[in-house]
Design a protein around this motif. Structure first.
Motif, PDB file in Angstrom:
ATOM      1  N   PHE A 181       0.859  -1.189   0.000  1.00 58.55           N
ATOM      2  CA  PHE A 181       0.000   0.000   0.000  1.00 58.55           C
ATOM      3  C   PHE A 181       0.890   1.233   0.000  1.00 58.55           C
ATOM      4  N   GLY A 182       0.756   2.038  -1.055  1.00 54.60           N
ATOM      5  CA  GLY A 182       1.480   3.302  -1.140  1.00 54.60           C
ATOM      6  C   GLY A 182       0.507   4.443  -1.268  1.00 54.60           C
ATOM      7  N   ILE A 183       0.906   5.632  -0.838  1.00 55.88           N
ATOM      8  CA  ILE A 183       0.004   6.777  -0.889  1.00 55.88           C
ATOM      9  C   ILE A 183       0.785   8.068  -1.098  1.00 55.88           C
ATOM     10  N   HIS A 184       0.225   8.978  -1.932  1.00 58.15           N
ATOM     11  CA  HIS A 184       0.790  10.313  -2.076  1.00 58.15           C
ATOM     12  C   HIS A 184       0.584  11.077  -0.766  1.00 58.15           C
ATOM     13  N   ALA A 185       1.555  11.881  -0.385  1.00 62.62           N
ATOM     14  CA  ALA A 185       1.431  12.679   0.837  1.00 62.62           C
ATOM     15  C   ALA A 185       2.354  13.894   0.757  1.00 62.62           C
ATOM     16  N   GLY A 186       1.868  15.009   1.265  1.00 62.95           N
ATOM     17  CA  GLY A 186       2.699  16.195   1.367  1.00 62.95           C
ATOM     18  C   GLY A 186       3.131  16.768   0.041  1.00 62.95           C
ATOM     19  N   GLU A 187       2.337  16.582  -0.986  1.00 65.61           N
ATOM     20  CA  GLU A 187       2.705  17.130  -2.293  1.00 65.61           C
ATOM     21  C   GLU A 187       2.271  18.589  -2.402  1.00 65.61           C
ATOM     22  N   ARG A 188       1.004  18.856  -2.134  1.00 64.94           N
ATOM     23  CA  ARG A 188       0.470  20.222  -2.248  1.00 64.94           C
ATOM     24  C   ARG A 188       0.755  21.039  -0.993  1.00 64.94           C
ATOM     25  N   MET A 207       6.222  13.955  -0.311  1.00 67.74           N
ATOM     26  CA  MET A 207       6.692  14.544   0.952  1.00 67.74           C
ATOM     27  C   MET A 207       7.443  15.860   0.731  1.00 67.74           C
ATOM     28  N   VAL A 208       6.947  16.652  -0.193  1.00 65.01           N
ATOM     29  CA  VAL A 208       7.557  17.953  -0.479  1.00 65.01           C
ATOM     30  C   VAL A 208       7.519  18.856   0.749  1.00 65.01           C
ATOM     31  N   HIS A 209       6.404  18.808   1.479  1.00 68.99           N
ATOM     32  CA  HIS A 209       6.192  19.741   2.584  1.00 68.99           C
ATOM     33  C   HIS A 209       6.397  19.095   3.952  1.00 68.99           C
ATOM     34  N   ALA A 210       7.275  18.112   4.015  1.00 69.90           N
ATOM     35  CA  ALA A 210       7.563  17.456   5.287  1.00 69.90           C
ATOM     36  C   ALA A 210       8.251  18.423   6.245  1.00 69.90           C
ATOM     37  N   VAL A 237       4.872  23.109  -6.790  1.00 73.58           N
ATOM     38  CA  VAL A 237       4.531  22.864  -5.383  1.00 73.58           C
ATOM     39  C   VAL A 237       5.758  22.948  -4.487  1.00 73.58           C
ATOM     40  N   GLY A 238       6.927  23.144  -5.078  1.00 72.98           N
ATOM     41  CA  GLY A 238       8.169  23.151  -4.310  1.00 72.98           C
ATOM     42  C   GLY A 238       8.998  21.932  -4.649  1.00 72.98           C
ATOM     43  N   VAL A 239      10.032  21.690  -3.887  1.00 74.40           N
ATOM     44  CA  VAL A 239      10.873  20.507  -4.081  1.00 74.40           C
ATOM     45  C   VAL A 239      11.049  19.807  -2.738  1.00 74.40           C
ATOM     46  N   PRO A 240      11.170  18.497  -2.749  1.00 74.14           N
ATOM     47  CA  PRO A 240      11.258  17.756  -1.483  1.00 74.14           C
ATOM     48  C   PRO A 240      12.591  17.984  -0.781  1.00 74.14           C
ATOM     49  N   PRO A 241      12.599  17.898   0.551  1.00 75.01           N
ATOM     50  CA  PRO A 241      13.856  18.017   1.301  1.00 75.01           C
ATOM     51  C   PRO A 241      14.612  16.695   1.258  1.00 75.01           C
ATOM     52  N   ILE A 242      15.223  16.415   0.123  1.00 71.76           N
ATOM     53  CA  ILE A 242      15.778  15.089  -0.134  1.00 71.76           C
ATOM     54  C   ILE A 242      16.836  14.710   0.894  1.00 71.76           C
ATOM     55  N   ARG A 243      17.741  15.620   1.186  1.00 73.56           N
ATOM     56  CA  ARG A 243      18.804  15.309   2.142  1.00 73.56           C
ATOM     57  C   ARG A 243      18.225  14.983   3.516  1.00 73.56           C
ATOM     58  N   GLU A 244      17.279  15.795   3.977  1.00 74.29           N
ATOM     59  CA  GLU A 244      16.688  15.578   5.296  1.00 74.29           C
ATOM     60  C   GLU A 244      15.916  14.266   5.344  1.00 74.29           C
TER      61      GLU A 244
END
Length: 356
Positions: A181-188, A207-210, A237-244
């Motif tokens: 089970f996968g789900i989109h989250a924190g995109e908008r 998880m862009v807005h994590a 919508v921004g970019v995800p905090p990949i390093r974090e």
């Protein structure tokens, strides 16, 4: 079959000169030895998040918001999918699959719209049923949606987002079926992150807005994340905090909607690497073994006993010749023109040079 060259072996992609022996779809032996030639052998890519049904509408919807583009049920993508014939959708997906193979992707994790019929259409695109493209060797892990019966034909369930519906029941059904089970989250925005995590998903997408509270929760739960930074930039919508994210959990790369970006893992790696400035080996893991781990697959690493899904690059191409740091060069500059061979399941599916 055997392949010779500089082998990027193991999780750390240690460069070793030698030969890989393949039998029955498996890497059975890696021999360190002097070899001729400039081939570079690494795992085939695992594209951990795609929507290839969008292949019918490449570069559509310029200037539209994320919701206007892809939000169910009436975003532009969904309207176009409804208005396009099955034959056209299958043919368009088949062409994207061929492109993915040619650029080194051996496996993709697809969030497939359209319920049971949507999954069937994708299977037809892979087998060549009803299209001229021919059967593809690329492997798929298909996450269905839009139909209570989709788990009977899909490998898992791919939810659009916790704000779109109540997914408690389908999550329980997915777990009972022993599927993913996968789900989109924190995109908008961040509003749907905690509700998505409350479902105890096998992985999250975007998880862009994590925020820090979400990052801590990820670390506590060990929930993997698939990031799609090019897509996020296109939809503004921004970019995800990949390093974090990578500091706290397993992170894989996906190319997301074909409508927005080409399904090229070379391009996704380069963008992610330059955006995050993570070590090149970490980014290459995001494009290979991390996606395989999310899906529970025995690939993504060049090691004995692993599936023989391999990508061979020409280390003497005009683009790669003279590279001082081979892994960094692959992540930040390699592209389709550098591909010599693609091996999926032990079979050569792309070849631009002789294979023994």
């Amino acid at each position: 079959m055997h392949l010779e060259g500089t082998i990027l072996r193991g999780d750390d992609f240690e460069p070793v000169e030698g030969r890989i022996v393949v039998a029955d779809g498996e890497i059975v032996r890696i021999e360190e030895r002097e070899v001729d030639g400039d081939a570079v052998i690494l795992p085939a890519f695992v594209n951990a998040h795609t929507h290839i049904g969008d292949s019918i509408a490449k570069e559509a919807g310029e200037g539209l918001s994320l919701d206007e583009l892809v939000a169910p049920p009436d975003g532009l993508k969904h309207r176009l999918l409804r208005s396009t014939s099955r034959e056209e959708k299958v043919a368009a997906m088949a062409r994207s699959l061929r492109y993915m193979e040619s650029t080194g992707t051996g496996t993709f994790l697809e969030f497939r719209e359209g319920g049971v019929e949507g999954v069937a259409a994708l299977r037809d695109a892979i087998t060549g049923e009803g299209v001229d493209a021919g059967e593809r060797a690329i492997d798929s892990v298909v996450f269905g949606r839009d139909d209570p019966d989709v788990l009977s034909v899909a490998d898992g369930y791919g939810a659009s987002g916790a704000r779109d519906a109540d997914f408690d029941a389908v999550r329980a059904e997915t777990r009972a079926a022993g599927k993913l089970f996968g789900i989109h989250a924190g995109e908008r925005d961040a509003d749907d992150i905690n509700p998505a995590m409350d479902l105890d998903p096998d992985f999250l997408v975007h998880m862009v807005h994590a925020a820090e509270i979400h990052l801590e929760r990820l670390a506590d739960r060990g929930t993997p994340v698939v990031v799609c930074p090019r897509s996020n930039l296109v939809t503004n919508v921004g970019v995800p905090p990949i390093r974090e994210l990578a500091e706290r959990t397993t992170v894989a790369l996906g190319t997301d909607n074909v409508m927005l970006d080409s399904p090229s893992m070379f391009r996704e790696m380069e963008f992610a690497a330059k955006l995050s400035d993570l070590p090149a080996r970490e980014v290459l893991r995001m494009a290979t073994v991390n996606g395989a781990r999310i899906a529970g697959l025995n690939r993504g690493v060049v090691a004995e006993g692993r599936d023989a899904d391999l990508l061979v690059l020409d280390g003497d191409s005009d683009n790669l010749a003279g590279a001082r740091d081979l892994v960094r060069a692959i992540v930040r500059r390699a592209g389709a023109a550098d591909v010599s061979r693609v091996v999926i399941g032990g079979d050569v599916v792309v070849s631009r040079s002789a294979v023994t």
